[in-house]
Design an enzyme around this catalytic site. Structure first.
Site, PDB file in Angstrom:
ATOM      1  CG  HIS A   1      -2.315   0.999   1.178  1.00 25.17           C
ATOM      2  ND1 HIS A   1      -1.989   2.248   1.359  1.00 25.17           N
ATOM      3  CD2 HIS A   1      -3.388   0.692   0.700  1.00 25.17           C
ATOM      4  CE1 HIS A   1      -3.175   2.906   1.029  1.00 25.17           C
ATOM      5  NE2 HIS A   1      -3.905   1.966   0.714  1.00 25.17           N
TER       6      HIS A   1
ATOM      7  CG  ASP B   1      -8.389  -3.864  -2.952  1.00 18.55           C
ATOM      8  OD1 ASP B   1      -9.354  -3.573  -3.272  1.00 18.55           O
ATOM      9  OD2 ASP B   1      -7.302  -3.040  -3.032  1.00 18.55           O
TER      10      ASP B   1
HETATM   11  N1  COA Z   1       3.979  -7.975  -4.058  1.00 15.63           N
HETATM   12  C1  COA Z   1       5.569  -7.990  -3.613  1.00 15.63           C
HETATM   13  N2  COA Z   1       6.503  -7.093  -3.733  1.00 15.63           N
HETATM   14  C2  COA Z   1       5.683  -5.641  -3.622  1.00 15.63           C
HETATM   15  C3  COA Z   1       4.500  -5.509  -3.609  1.00 15.63           C
HETATM   16  C4  COA Z   1       3.394  -6.613  -3.814  1.00 15.63           C
HETATM   17  N3  COA Z   1       2.254  -6.716  -3.995  1.00 15.63           N
HETATM   18  N4  COA Z   1       3.845  -4.541  -3.249  1.00 15.63           N
HETATM   19  C5  COA Z   1       5.224  -3.742  -3.164  1.00 15.63           C
HETATM   20  N5  COA Z   1       6.111  -4.557  -3.308  1.00 15.63           N
HETATM   21  C6  COA Z   1       7.720  -4.280  -3.261  1.00 15.63           C
HETATM   22  C7  COA Z   1       8.348  -3.768  -4.575  1.00 15.63           C
HETATM   23  O1  COA Z   1       8.561  -4.769  -4.993  1.00 15.63           O
HETATM   24  C8  COA Z   1       8.892  -2.757  -4.112  1.00 15.63           C
HETATM   25  O2  COA Z   1      10.354  -3.290  -3.675  1.00 15.63           O
HETATM   26  P1  COA Z   1      11.675  -2.481  -4.472  1.00 15.63           P
HETATM   27  O3  COA Z   1      11.661  -1.234  -3.896  1.00 15.63           O
HETATM   28  O4  COA Z   1      12.749  -3.327  -4.160  1.00 15.63           O
HETATM   29  O5  COA Z   1      11.269  -2.384  -6.026  1.00 15.63           O
HETATM   30  C9  COA Z   1       8.511  -2.050  -2.924  1.00 15.63           C
HETATM   31  O6  COA Z   1       7.817  -3.042  -2.281  1.00 15.63           O
HETATM   32  C10 COA Z   1       7.452  -0.802  -2.934  1.00 15.63           C
HETATM   33  O7  COA Z   1       6.657  -0.949  -3.961  1.00 15.63           O
HETATM   34  P2  COA Z   1       6.072   0.040  -5.026  1.00 15.63           P
HETATM   35  O8  COA Z   1       5.186  -0.540  -5.928  1.00 15.63           O
HETATM   36  O9  COA Z   1       7.096   0.933  -5.298  1.00 15.63           O
HETATM   37  O10 COA Z   1       5.117   0.776  -3.882  1.00 15.63           O
HETATM   38  P3  COA Z   1       4.104   1.598  -4.493  1.00 15.63           P
HETATM   39  O11 COA Z   1       3.701   2.653  -3.164  1.00 15.63           O
HETATM   40  O12 COA Z   1       4.258   2.684  -5.503  1.00 15.63           O
HETATM   41  O13 COA Z   1       2.743   0.720  -4.869  1.00 15.63           O
HETATM   42  C11 COA Z   1       1.045  -0.703  -4.616  1.00 15.63           C
HETATM   43  C12 COA Z   1       1.819   0.498  -3.794  1.00 15.63           C
HETATM   44  C13 COA Z   1      -0.209  -0.838  -3.974  1.00 15.63           C
HETATM   45  C14 COA Z   1       0.838  -0.151  -6.044  1.00 15.63           C
HETATM   46  C15 COA Z   1       1.956  -1.889  -4.760  1.00 15.63           C
HETATM   47  O14 COA Z   1       2.102  -2.317  -3.502  1.00 15.63           O
HETATM   48  C16 COA Z   1       1.151  -3.048  -5.288  1.00 15.63           C
HETATM   49  O15 COA Z   1       1.277  -3.256  -6.751  1.00 15.63           O
HETATM   50  N6  COA Z   1       0.430  -3.944  -4.968  1.00 15.63           N
HETATM   51  C17 COA Z   1      -0.361  -5.115  -5.543  1.00 15.63           C
HETATM   52  C18 COA Z   1      -1.621  -4.460  -5.901  1.00 15.63           C
HETATM   53  C19 COA Z   1      -2.593  -4.243  -5.124  1.00 15.63           C
HETATM   54  O16 COA Z   1      -2.887  -4.892  -4.382  1.00 15.63           O
HETATM   55  N7  COA Z   1      -3.325  -3.050  -5.264  1.00 15.63           N
HETATM   56  C20 COA Z   1      -4.183  -2.848  -3.885  1.00 15.63           C
HETATM   57  C21 COA Z   1      -3.847  -1.448  -3.361  1.00 15.63           C
HETATM   58  S1  COA Z   1      -4.775  -1.099  -1.983  1.00 15.63           S
END
Ligand code: COA
Length: 381
Positions: free
Chosen positions: A260, A317
């Site tokens: 998140h 979710d």
């Molecule tokens: N599975 C595995 N690793 C994850 C992850 C996941 N669902 N979500 C984040 N990470 C890791 C990433 O690999 C990243 O690692 P890195 O810095 O080594 O590359 C780190 O955590 C940060 O992730 P990032 O995507 O840059 O964070 P963000 O704040 O931009 O993204 C989300 C937040 C929600 C988009 C992201 O966590 C995600 O894609 N989650 C899955 C989709 C989801 O459940 N969305 C609903 C949100 S309520």
């Protein structure tokens, strides 16, 4: 001087708000000052009132609010015709986005953004969204749409219109909880989209239709559907561990339903829904998906801790997927159900945005070339 780029606007505050507070470090969420854990004692309609009026209703105020919703229940005939002409394979989020825009065409006064008119539009959308989603589901199953039953309340009527049976109190209670947990969450992507649209002083319907489109994405509201599709594809508790390991081994591999932008600990809504799912699983024939979810949470926690990313925890979710499964809601309706709830939060933000409007217009740092010589078409090789 080079500007600082905030990728994804992470950590950027763009306005002040009285609606919602999220403490991502402590895993706390407040609507209008009330802890979300306490609000689970309320019904969704009370929470809608709270979000719009800033305070929980008295019994009399709630009765009046419910009465105000009643005239908005029927779907306009022409909007029903729109639903009938959509191919059954239409993504329900596309249907909802089109219907949200089309409702403006049947509103005598869609453009005024004064509080009274906005409230009237909000009352209509809060009722129309569940009715549209349920009716679309019935039509594509080849079943006749049902007349809404306003006496069953927002959650009860939705289940009635979906299934054609008066739902039991337990199912209504679960859906009420799911809806109120999904109603509001600060400046998430779809709410930001709604506010950004409203900041141009476009009408509320346009802003809401834009927000529906934003919610659809799998990194936002679409994650609940993605979680269930993943669980279906994995198929059993025994195969979860390998799936997680394989996914995390891929470059940029993401396990849906985890992580998140704001929470650094377990999303408080996820915890509440996990408890709800656990209770449902005691009697549900679909309990397998909850048990798979628990295993996925266990493996993810272990793997994320091992990678120094203990902040990546289950989000809302993740457990909403198994709750909806056990409520008998079709998988591609999970994100529309999210929209059914979130439309109340979007409307609360539109009131706030229009009341103190500033055009939302960030900048992009240009990194291309400058000073290129224009060559007429005939001379370009
Ligand atoms: N599975 C595995 N690793 C994850 C992850 C996941 N669902 N979500 C984040 N990470 C890791 C990433 O690999 C990243 O690692 P890195 O810095 O080594 O590359 C780190 O955590 C940060 O992730 P990032 O995507 O840059 O964070 P963000 O704040 O931009 O993204 C989300 C937040 C929600 C988009 C992201 O966590 C995600 O894609 N989650 C899955 C989709 C989801 O459940 N969305 C609903 C949100 S309520």
């Amino acid at each position: 001087m080079e500007p600082t780029i905030h990728h994804g606007l992470a950590g950027v505050y763009f306005a002040e708000s009285d609606i919602c507070h999220i403490d991502g470090e402590r895993g706390e969420l407040f609507y209008r000052g009330y802890d979300i854990r306490d609000l689970t004692e309320a019904t969704y309609v009370e929470v809608v009132y709270l979000l719009w009026h800033g305070e929980l209703p008295t019994a009399k105020q709630l009765e009046d609010f419910r009465a105000e919703l009643v005239p908005h229940y029927p779907i306009p005939d022409k909007v029903m015709e729109l639903l009938l002409c959509l191919p059954p394979g239409t993504d329900p989020m596309h249907m909802l986005q089109a219907a949200a825009a089309m409702l403006a065409a049947f509103d005598q006064n869609p453009d005024e953004i004064d509080p009274d008119n906005l409230r009237r539009i909000g009352l209509s959308l809060v009722v129309q969204f569940p009715n549209l989603v349920a009716t679309f589901e019935r039509l594509r199953r080849g079943e006749a749409p049902l007349e809404p039953r306003s006496d069953l309340g927002l959650a009860g009527n939705f289940l009635w219109m979906l299934n054609g049976e008066v739902p039991n109190d337990a199912a209504i209670r679960v859906l009420n909880t799911a809806l109120l947990l999904h109603a509001e969450h600060g400046s998430n992507a779809s709410t930001f989209t709604a506010r950004t649209s409203a900041s141009t002083l476009t009408d509320a319907y346009s802003a809401i239709a834009a927000a529906v489109g934003s919610l659809k994405g799998p990194l936002h509201g679409g994650a609940n559907e993605a979680v269930m599709r993943t669980l279906e594809q994995i198929g059993s508790v025994e195969k979860i561990e390998q799936y997680v390991l394989d996914t995390l081994a891929k470059p940029r591999g993401r396990v849906m339903g985890f992580g998140h932008r704001v929470y650094r600990v377990l999303d408080p809504r996820g915890k509440i829904l996990r408890d709800v799912a656990e209770k449902l699983a005691e009697t549900s024939s679909e309990a397998k998906y909850f048990h798979m979810s628990l295993e996925m949470e266990r493996v993810m926690e272990r793997e994320m801790n091992a990678r120094g990313k203990s902040n990546i925890r289950a989000n809302l979710d993740f457990f909403s997927a198994s709750v909806y499964r056990m409520l008998g809601i079709p998988v591609d309706m999970y994100t529309p159900v999210f929209a059914v709830a979130r439309v109340s939060g979007w409307m609360a933000h539109l009131y706030e945005q229009y009341a103190d409007n500033h055009l939302v217009r960030p900048r992009l740092q240009y990194r291309g070339e400058l000073g290129k010589r224009f060559v007429p078409l005939a001379e370009r090789g």
